[in-house]
Design a protein around this motif. Sequence first.
Motif, PDB file in Angstrom:
ATOM      1  N   VAL A  96       0.846  -1.189   0.000  1.00  0.00           N
ATOM      2  CA  VAL A  96       0.000   0.000   0.000  1.00  0.00           C
ATOM      3  C   VAL A  96       0.883   1.241   0.000  1.00  0.00           C
ATOM      4  CG1 VAL A  96      -1.897   1.193   1.155  1.00  0.00           C
ATOM      5  CG2 VAL A  96      -1.722  -1.308   1.318  1.00  0.00           C
ATOM      6  N   LEU A  97       0.574   2.169  -0.903  1.00  0.00           N
ATOM      7  CA  LEU A  97       1.228   3.472  -0.948  1.00  0.00           C
ATOM      8  C   LEU A  97       0.241   4.494  -0.417  1.00  0.00           C
ATOM      9  CD1 LEU A  97       2.736   3.264  -4.539  1.00  0.00           C
ATOM     10  CD2 LEU A  97       3.800   2.593  -2.385  1.00  0.00           C
ATOM     11  N   VAL A  98       0.645   5.277   0.576  1.00  0.00           N
ATOM     12  CA  VAL A  98      -0.251   6.194   1.283  1.00  0.00           C
ATOM     13  C   VAL A  98       0.281   7.620   1.201  1.00  0.00           C
ATOM     14  CG1 VAL A  98      -1.108   6.842   3.576  1.00  0.00           C
ATOM     15  CG2 VAL A  98      -1.026   4.436   2.921  1.00  0.00           C
ATOM     16  N   PHE A  99      -0.624   8.546   0.890  1.00  0.00           N
ATOM     17  CA  PHE A  99      -0.377   9.975   1.030  1.00  0.00           C
ATOM     18  C   PHE A  99      -1.515  10.511   1.880  1.00  0.00           C
ATOM     19  CE2 PHE A  99       1.797   8.785  -2.808  1.00  0.00           C
ATOM     20  CZ  PHE A  99       3.016   9.422  -2.669  1.00  0.00           C
ATOM     21  N   ALA A 100      -1.174  11.198   2.966  1.00  0.00           N
ATOM     22  CA  ALA A 100      -2.201  11.588   3.931  1.00  0.00           C
ATOM     23  C   ALA A 100      -2.032  13.027   4.400  1.00  0.00           C
ATOM     24  CB  ALA A 100      -2.164  10.655   5.138  1.00  0.00           C
ATOM     25  N   GLU A 101      -3.151  13.560   4.887  1.00  0.00           N
ATOM     26  CA  GLU A 101      -3.174  14.858   5.553  1.00  0.00           C
ATOM     27  C   GLU A 101      -3.490  14.598   7.022  1.00  0.00           C
ATOM     28  OE1 GLU A 101      -5.950  18.852   5.778  1.00  0.00           O
ATOM     29  OE2 GLU A 101      -6.114  17.544   4.024  1.00  0.00           O
ATOM     30  N   LEU A 102      -2.730  15.250   7.903  1.00  0.00           N
ATOM     31  CA  LEU A 102      -2.919  15.099   9.338  1.00  0.00           C
ATOM     32  C   LEU A 102      -3.635  16.321   9.897  1.00  0.00           C
ATOM     33  CD1 LEU A 102       0.684  13.885  10.141  1.00  0.00           C
ATOM     34  CD2 LEU A 102      -1.366  12.452  10.131  1.00  0.00           C
ATOM     35  N   ALA A 103      -4.479  16.105  10.894  1.00  0.00           N
ATOM     36  CA  ALA A 103      -5.117  17.197  11.630  1.00  0.00           C
ATOM     37  C   ALA A 103      -4.102  17.759  12.630  1.00  0.00           C
ATOM     38  CB  ALA A 103      -6.354  16.677  12.356  1.00  0.00           C
ATOM     39  N   THR A 104      -4.434  18.882  13.235  1.00  0.00           N
ATOM     40  CA  THR A 104      -3.517  19.498  14.196  1.00  0.00           C
ATOM     41  C   THR A 104      -3.265  18.620  15.415  1.00  0.00           C
ATOM     42  OG1 THR A 104      -5.342  20.726  15.199  1.00  0.00           O
ATOM     43  CG2 THR A 104      -4.059  21.864  13.501  1.00  0.00           C
ATOM     44  N   ASP A 105      -4.180  17.694  15.709  1.00  0.00           N
ATOM     45  CA  ASP A 105      -3.985  16.785  16.849  1.00  0.00           C
ATOM     46  C   ASP A 105      -3.216  15.522  16.472  1.00  0.00           C
ATOM     47  OD1 ASP A 105      -5.871  15.292  15.454  1.00  0.00           O
ATOM     48  OD2 ASP A 105      -7.379  15.350  17.048  1.00  0.00           O
ATOM     49  N   GLY A 106      -2.741  15.435  15.207  1.00  0.00           N
ATOM     50  CA  GLY A 106      -1.925  14.298  14.779  1.00  0.00           C
ATOM     51  C   GLY A 106      -2.690  13.130  14.204  1.00  0.00           C
ATOM     52  N   ARG A 107      -4.019  13.197  14.188  1.00  0.00           N
ATOM     53  CA  ARG A 107      -4.815  12.107  13.601  1.00  0.00           C
ATOM     54  C   ARG A 107      -4.955  12.321  12.097  1.00  0.00           C
ATOM     55  NH1 ARG A 107     -10.337  11.969  16.412  1.00  0.00           N
ATOM     56  NH2 ARG A 107     -10.073  14.208  16.231  1.00  0.00           N
ATOM     57  N   PHE A 108      -5.300  11.248  11.401  1.00  0.00           N
ATOM     58  CA  PHE A 108      -5.492  11.339   9.956  1.00  0.00           C
ATOM     59  C   PHE A 108      -6.800  12.052   9.637  1.00  0.00           C
ATOM     60  CE2 PHE A 108      -2.760   7.491  10.179  1.00  0.00           C
ATOM     61  CZ  PHE A 108      -1.710   7.965   9.409  1.00  0.00           C
ATOM     62  N   ARG A 109      -6.729  13.037   8.740  1.00  0.00           N
ATOM     63  CA  ARG A 109      -7.910  13.740   8.241  1.00  0.00           C
ATOM     64  C   ARG A 109      -8.311  13.180   6.867  1.00  0.00           C
ATOM     65  NH1 ARG A 109      -7.298  19.403   8.987  1.00  0.00           N
ATOM     66  NH2 ARG A 109      -8.691  19.088  10.746  1.00  0.00           N
ATOM     67  N   GLN A 110      -7.306  12.822   6.069  1.00  0.00           N
ATOM     68  CA  GLN A 110      -7.582  12.288   4.731  1.00  0.00           C
ATOM     69  C   GLN A 110      -6.430  11.390   4.312  1.00  0.00           C
ATOM     70  OE1 GLN A 110      -9.252  14.679   1.359  1.00  0.00           O
ATOM     71  NE2 GLN A 110      -7.147  14.547   0.632  1.00  0.00           N
ATOM     72  N   ILE A 111      -6.772  10.286   3.656  1.00  0.00           N
ATOM     73  CA  ILE A 111      -5.763   9.387   3.095  1.00  0.00           C
ATOM     74  C   ILE A 111      -6.134   9.092   1.650  1.00  0.00           C
ATOM     75  CG2 ILE A 111      -4.910   6.997   3.104  1.00  0.00           C
ATOM     76  CD1 ILE A 111      -4.894   7.059   6.125  1.00  0.00           C
ATOM     77  N   ILE A 112      -5.119   9.131   0.811  1.00  0.00           N
ATOM     78  CA  ILE A 112      -5.240   8.665  -0.571  1.00  0.00           C
ATOM     79  C   ILE A 112      -4.257   7.511  -0.682  1.00  0.00           C
ATOM     80  CG2 ILE A 112      -4.874   9.223  -2.996  1.00  0.00           C
ATOM     81  CD1 ILE A 112      -5.646  12.121  -2.259  1.00  0.00           C
TER      82      ILE A 112
END
Length: 131
Positions: A96-112
Amino acid sequence: MTATTSIATALTDLLFDRQIDVDTAFARHFTDDYRQRTDGVWSDHAEFVEHITHLRGVVTDGRVEVHDELIAGDRYADRHTIHARKTDGSEVAFEVLVFAELATDGRFRQIIETTTMLSGRTEDRDLGSAR
């Protein structure tokens, strides 16, 4: 930004640690407005939880092997292989290849992510998005 989660920790909690229920594991690693695109198909929070719940019924155990991981500000990328044993005793592995955006609290907000089946049966090919 506070401490950041990782794909390995999130997937272990979601798929393999049956002491944690899906909703608790989700809240630990993902924001309420989470979205994910897997192999071109978008899922919202509810659809992702449905996917994980389905996988918990199909997979008995496994592990996540991280090959590469990069965190830069609110961006996260990794390449990992997920190895899983199914309830019928067969095994499957996906890179799996992952590109993600993190929220300010360090959790994942979005993953492609993009998945490639490395081993398994033909009918396992859609496990990355099965519900």
